[in-house]
Design an enzyme around this catalytic site. Structure first.
Site, PDB file in Angstrom:
ATOM      1  N   ASP A 182     -10.089   3.850  56.226  1.00 19.30           N
ATOM      2  CA  ASP A 182     -11.029   4.962  56.204  1.00 19.30           C
ATOM      3  C   ASP A 182     -12.046   4.660  55.111  1.00 19.30           C
ATOM      4  OD1 ASP A 182     -12.055   7.517  56.898  1.00 19.30           O
ATOM      5  OD2 ASP A 182     -11.165   8.327  55.073  1.00 19.30           O
ATOM      6  N   GLU A 269     -13.529   2.829  61.767  1.00 17.26           N
ATOM      7  CA  GLU A 269     -14.325   3.697  62.633  1.00 17.26           C
ATOM      8  C   GLU A 269     -15.725   3.133  62.726  1.00 17.26           C
ATOM      9  OE1 GLU A 269     -13.384   8.302  62.334  1.00 17.26           O
ATOM     10  OE2 GLU A 269     -13.442   7.379  60.371  1.00 17.26           O
ATOM     11  N   ASP A 351      -7.547  11.251  52.740  1.00 15.49           N
ATOM     12  CA  ASP A 351      -7.992   9.926  53.153  1.00 15.49           C
ATOM     13  C   ASP A 351      -6.848   9.071  53.692  1.00 15.49           C
ATOM     14  OD1 ASP A 351     -10.545  10.626  52.252  1.00 15.49           O
ATOM     15  OD2 ASP A 351     -10.042  10.020  50.211  1.00 15.49           O
TER      16      ASP A 351
END
Ligand SMILES: [Zn+2]
Length: 405
Positions: A182, A269, A351
């Site tokens: 992340d 991502e 997170d």
């Protein structure tokens, strides 16, 4: 076939510097012209201009009185700029990079030679009337040279980035860890390996350099336009800029090396999607932190050893999903660092939970793709209708590079 990039310092003579300045100027002018044309055309028709449509503009420009000088430019340099611009566009639309920028005379200058370059013992040979430029080559370039990018930093140093191919199959790795990452503003990266969460922040010395840069920039802006002191400060600021950029690159290289060295897959991502879904500040942070560069570094380091980078290419509720029971909460404001799942009662670090979710989603994609033999160690939720990208290869030609391999 494997691709490698080596960056070497070069030492052009004064005459070669003049010729390079000309080449930089042509390439820069054409890049800006083509970018402007694309933007205009997009505004008018809703469609941009492709590589061949842009190249088709060149003959008329070379004939026109005002831009006749373009005819003196080595034409492959212009065509390489067209290719890089269309690649930059593609990277933007696919979420790997920001919108292509106009090039400034004061920024880093660069020009790319797609063919006819040779590496000699202590020099590289450049076409277009430039000839052999003295170079310090520390390790032999033992493959077929594909392209060479020559650049000049604002502080006046010259470099050549040589992209070459060597024979042999790229290995395939099915051993090692699977990392979910992340990328964040508070922490640069929060990484889950399925069992443990690790957090990586920007190194402190980077912040120190950045402070120094801001101070010098403020001083620069207070100097009178066109004055000698202003010119002196401009150079000074360029030097600090270079130091900040180098420190950041160094950090990004080290972290991407660490995460690629013992893994078979890394999952992130898609930055474009991430930035669009969240807020404006985040979109700015994406370009400031160098996440895009980091993901590109990861991509080629993983590719080199046969491991893969998986980009989750659509909106995915990584922060709002409980990684224990998959319950999804409706809201998760950015300032909430810890939360308790209302369904199963698990206490989450924001997170760490997101990184775990990203990892599991990536494992699901790898399994669906059927190429990872040992994508084990994670629950895989069967969900349909998701489209994500397995990115096996990417060599970013414009990126500042350090010797690889
Ligand atoms: Zn839960």
């Amino acid at each position: 076939m494997q691709r490698k990039v080596v960056k070497i310092r070069i030492y052009p003579t004064v005459e070669q510097q003049h010729k390079l300045a000309q080449a930089f100027g042509c390439a820069r002018w054409w890049w800006n012209y083509a970018l402007n044309k694309s933007v205009e055309t997009y505004r008018e028709t809703g469609k941009g201009l492709g590589q061949s449509a842009l190249n088709a503009l060149l003959p008329a420009l070379k004939k026109s009185e005002e831009t006749k000088w373009l005819g003196d430019c080595y034409s492959q340099v212009l065509q390489a700029a067209t290719l890089n611009l269309t690649t930059a566009y593609k990277n933007f639309f696919e979420g790997r990079a920001g919108f292509p920028k106009f090039k400034s005379k004061k920024g880093k200058q660069s020009v790319q030679y797609p063919q006819n370059v040779a590496s000699l013992e202590n020099a590289i040979k450049i076409p277009g009337g430039i000839g052999e430029i003295k170079a310090s080559i520390h390790r032999p370039i033992d493959g077929k040279i594909k392209t060479v990018t020559l650049s000049k930093t604002p502080s006046g140093k010259y470099f050549a980035s040589v992209l070459f191919e060597i024979e042999g199959e790229t290995p395939k790795t099915t051993e090692g860890k699977i990392y979910g990452i992340d990328l964040g503003v508070k922490h640069f990266a929060v990484v889950s390996d399925g069992a443990k969460i690790s957090k990586y922040d920007n190194p402190k010395h980077l912040a120190k350099h950045e402070k120094n840069l801001k101070r010098k920039q403020r001083k620069l802006y207070r100097k009178k336009d066109g004055s000698k002191t202003r010119e002196r400060y401009r150079k000074l600021v360029a030097k600090v800029h270079e130091r900040v950029a180098n420190a950041r690159q160094d950090f990004l290289h080290k972290l991407s090396y660490k995460l690629s060295s013992d893994s078979q897959a890394v999952i992130v991502e898609n930055l474009h999607v991430k930035g669009m879904v969240q807020n404006h500040n985040l979109a700015k942070a994406i370009s400031d932190c160098g996440w895009g560069t980091f993901v590109n570094f990861l991509a080629y380091k993983l590719e080199r050893k046969g491991a893969k980078l998986v980009e989750i290419d659509r909106w995915f509720p990584s922060s709002k999903l409980c990684s224990n029971c998959y319950h999804q909460v409706s809201e998760m404001p950015l300032d909430v660092r810890e939360w308790i799942c209302p369904n199963c009662g698990t206490k989450h670090d924001r997170d760490g939970n997101a990184a775990t979710n990203i990892r599991e989603e990536g494992i699901r994609i790898i399994k669906a793709d059927g190429t990872a033999a040992s994508a084990s160690g994670g629950e895989v939720r069967p969900k349909t209708g998701r489209k994500s990208v397995l990115r096996h290869s990417l060599v970013k030609l414009e990126a500042p590079t350090i010797p690889l391999g």
